[in-house]
Structures are given as structure tokens and as C-alpha cells.
Design a protein around this motif. Sequence first.
Motif: not given
Length: 305
Positions: A60-72, A117-126
Motif C-alpha cells: 500500500d503506497p500510503v502505508v509505505w509513505q508512513l513507514l518511510n516518513n517515520v524515519r525522518y 501528516t505528509d499524505p495530506f500535504h506532500n511537502l516531505m514526499i511529493a
Amino acid sequence: MDQAVVAFTLVEGLCFLVAVLIATVAWKYRDQPTGLPVFVTAAGTSGYALAGIVRKVVADPVVWQLLNNVRYPLGAVIAVGTFYTAVEFTRQNEYKRPAVLGVFVAYVLADTIVALTDPFHNLMIADQTTAAGVYVAIVGPLFFVHVALGLGITTCAIGLMVANLSETRGVYRKQALLITGCLSALIGFFLWQSVAPIHPAFDLATVGIVIYCGLVLWGLFRIDLFKIIPVSRETLMRSMEDPVVAVDADNIIIDLNQPAMELFDADEQSVGDHVDALFTDYPGLREQQPTDEETSTELTVETGG
């Protein structure tokens, strides 16, 4: 799964295991200087590596984005941990004031909120794409802000260590160089990953973390990283004409001034040795050493002159 992806996953798995080991050991030394910040750094590292492993197997791309972003935010924790490792080692206590600590806590919290909250604004991962069978991030503007802040904090930590090198001797110098090397590995590989990653399935920052963890683990058992903390030469009143030897609760030499070196025919390499080694030619001094109830004592030396 692609063989390269499997190999890179194994490397991240090794990083995770080593980081957990260091966090476990560091927790036992949490009451010692550098113990708690090393624990925080290792704990953040273990989470960073684990998230990197798990994100490779999600569909799932949203789950991937959250797992990716938690590293930040975990990267922010690592940066703050490294900074306070340097603060503790160099005894720059002004950085431990509540106001300064509050700034770092706010930094980590802000990084966490923006990343999750990046899935809502995509400022971290566009955006996301795929390569070698895994998702790949197309970074947004706040990613570069995150990288700049993290690298800036770690660079400040290196600056503290380098500025303190002139005040370190003996085993302290080895400890200082070890910590500086660890920090340099982290910042070098995080920068490399940010500028020129070598494979979509591999985070080069993990290599820096493995090196950092390995050097710290070596330092724990080879040069007593948590047990010996430098004392400023100024606090030893280096201008005193009388020989001065400072020892810790275990009678390990933590510093000595020039008159003491001349009296005992010693040098800076004596720092980190047991005081008995210094008193080899003066057995009577062993009986004059301070008791557990004393913080200092004056010893009498008969030189025969």
C-alpha cells in the motif's frame, strides 16, 4: 524479491541488531555521562533501520509513505542524541538548560508532525514511483529542510568535539577521536544518501549508522567509553606548583598535572590507568589514598632529595 534488495535488507537487519545491542548496553550506563544520549541515538537508529526494512515489503503506497516518513523524526532523534553525546563528553552544560532542551524537543515534535501528516500535504514526499520492485520517494521541499537541520546539528556536535581535542590527553584523546569519527561517519553517509543514493532499495545512511554503531560498540569494551570522562585541565589548577593527581571512584587516573608527571616519571598516557601503576615506586602512597568518605586528600612523598 530482487537479490540486491535482499542483500540491502540484510545489511539493514544487521544495523538493527547492532543498534539494539548498543541500546541495551547503553541503558545500563544511563546514569553515566554520555550513557543516556548514546542510548537515545542507538534507540533511534534501531527504529530507523527497522522502518527501512519493513517499508520494502508493504504494497500500500500510503502505508509505505508512513513507514518511510517515520524515519525522518527518528533521524532527528539520532541528530539530537549525537549532539548531546558531544555535550556530555565536553561538559558544555550550558546546552543542557531547559530552554535549549525545549528547542530540541520542539524540533523533534515538529519533524514528527510534518512527516506523519505528509499524505495530506506532500511537502516531505511529493510523489512516489517504483524501481527494482520497491517504492521510491520523490522528495518535496520540506525534506531538504529536514536534512539541513539534521546535518547542521550533527555538524555542531563535531565542532564541539574538535574544539575540545586540545584539552584531551591519553585515553580521553582516544575517546574524543572515536566519537568524532562516529559523528563524521554519520554525517558523511547521510549527506551521500541525500545527494546521490546508489540504489532505490538501499538507504546509504544505514552504512553510516552501522559504522557509528560498530565504533561505539568497540569503544564500550576497549576504551571504557562510558566510564572515563575528561576533566578540564583548568579544574585541576594546572598552574599549581604541587603535583596533582585526580582519580575517579574506582581509583582510575582521570588527569594529572605537569609536576605530577615529573614526580612519578609519567606522561599523558597514564590517564586511564589505575593509580597503583603510578605509585609503583612509592608503595606508601597506596596506604594514604582517600577513603570512600573523602573527596580529596594530601599525600606526602619522600623523594630522598
